[in-house]
Design a protein around this motif. Sequence first.
Motif, short mmCIF file in Angstrom:
data_model
loop_
_atom_site.label_atom_id
_atom_site.label_comp_id
_atom_site.label_asym_id
_atom_site.label_seq_id
_atom_site.Cartn_x
_atom_site.Cartn_y
_atom_site.Cartn_z
N ILE A 290 0.86 -1.18 0.00
CA ILE A 290 0.00 0.00 0.00
C ILE A 290 0.90 1.24 0.00
O ILE A 290 1.76 1.37 0.88
N PRO A 291 0.76 2.13 -0.97
CA PRO A 291 1.62 3.32 -0.99
C PRO A 291 1.47 4.14 0.29
O PRO A 291 0.35 4.40 0.75
N PHE A 292 2.58 4.52 0.87
CA PHE A 292 2.52 5.29 2.12
C PHE A 292 1.87 6.65 1.90
O PHE A 292 1.34 7.27 2.83
N GLN A 293 1.86 7.14 0.64
CA GLN A 293 1.26 8.45 0.36
C GLN A 293 -0.24 8.47 0.62
O GLN A 293 -0.82 9.55 0.77
N PRO A 315 1.43 1.51 6.20
CA PRO A 315 2.34 2.65 6.37
C PRO A 315 2.10 3.40 7.68
O PRO A 315 0.97 3.53 8.15
N ARG A 316 3.19 3.89 8.26
CA ARG A 316 3.10 4.66 9.49
C ARG A 316 2.24 5.91 9.29
O ARG A 316 1.58 6.38 10.21
N GLU A 317 2.24 6.46 8.04
CA GLU A 317 1.49 7.68 7.76
C GLU A 317 0.00 7.52 7.99
O GLU A 317 -0.72 8.52 8.14
N PHE A 318 -0.50 6.29 8.04
CA PHE A 318 -1.92 6.08 8.27
C PHE A 318 -2.35 6.56 9.66
O PHE A 318 -3.53 6.75 9.92
N ASN A 323 -9.89 10.94 10.34
CA ASN A 323 -11.30 10.75 9.98
C ASN A 323 -11.63 9.31 9.60
O ASN A 323 -12.77 9.02 9.23
N MET A 324 -10.67 8.41 9.68
CA MET A 324 -10.90 7.02 9.29
C MET A 324 -11.92 6.36 10.20
O MET A 324 -11.82 6.42 11.42
N GLN A 325 -12.93 5.73 9.57
CA GLN A 325 -13.96 5.03 10.32
C GLN A 325 -13.96 3.53 10.02
O GLN A 325 -14.41 2.73 10.82
N TYR A 326 -13.46 3.15 8.84
CA TYR A 326 -13.43 1.73 8.50
C TYR A 326 -12.17 1.45 7.69
O TYR A 326 -11.86 2.16 6.73
#
Length: 369
Positions: A290-293, A315-318, A323-326
């Motif tokens: 999964i691209p970290f971008q 990625p750590r950037e996640f 706002n992530m819900q799922y």
Amino acid sequence: MSTGNNRPEVDDDGATILDDGLSMCDEELQQQQQQQPYQQITSAQAAAIRSNAKQYKFFTLFLLFFTFLISVIVATVRYYGNPRMMAQENGNGGGMFDPWGNKLREKENAQRLKMTLDYLIYYDVSDPETLEPEAGFGMLGVSSYSPQYRAALWISQDDKYRISIPSTNEPSREDYPFKQRYALAVLYFATGGAESWIWKMKFLTGLHECNWLDQFANGFDDVFFYGVICDGKPDLPEGEEDLWSGRRTVTGISLPPMNQMLGTLPAEIRHLGYMKLLSIQQNQGLVGSIPFQYGWLKHMSLLSLRFNSLSGKIPREFAHLKNMQYLGLEVCCVQCAVMFLFLYSKYPVTSSLKELLSTFPPSFSEESV
């Protein structure tokens, strides 16, 4: 032999038939002449006929000249009225004037491609190495060009929408619509859209990208729309300016499951800055990490990449996706999903993942992500 009076011998029957035939022809000719006598015309009538013929001749010549004149005017306006048609390809001579625009179209496309590549490199829209052309074709007729270069070729030359190419001089309102369309084209080429997708969903047609979607139905009369999802004006946090004046903006990509996608997820999706939803599921040919971008998409609330063949860590950037819900990463990257959910428990955790959490090594820490 000849008789005493030197007359040749003839067949009486044949001579009689021939004489009868000639007589009948003469009688028919005389009857036709009597029924349809020749029409006599006066010299005045003959002069009128000649005058009409001359008029028709002059009218025909006038039509031909008028048609030619209109064609020249249209070609001139097309050439001098559009500055892009006068653009010269770098390193290419002028050549002969082309009133129908064939060579001019080639020059315009070459100029558009150069402007596109310059913009993509200058603003780091794509990795410059991916924008290098490679001649020839790969196996089974698949182009050996990178997805990024294929997208640049398409948007600059083949796209019927003919979107404006932004300049490298300074940012403008044309930048985001261009990057939006380009990023979707890269996604299409990077995942085998031209070669393997079962459902194309109007991708890369001359329509605006917000129309790249199709309607699907199941056996229960339920209707679904898959493709590109757009808002007329994206929801923005308070105080954040709408730089795009409420233009149609991509806020989601939801592609149908089992669409035979082949390839990798492109990093260019990061340029869809208003993305809230990304759903690409059940494609065994979708590999890589999964691209970290994607962790820069601060509006993202749903990310579902379930049952693909992705690998690697989340990625750590996640961690910045507030706002992530799922987050759905089952099967394709279960261990990665467990790591992420172990650190950021605010995301929904299914029962199967809870069981996996209990077996996760206690020494796990954020630094290992």
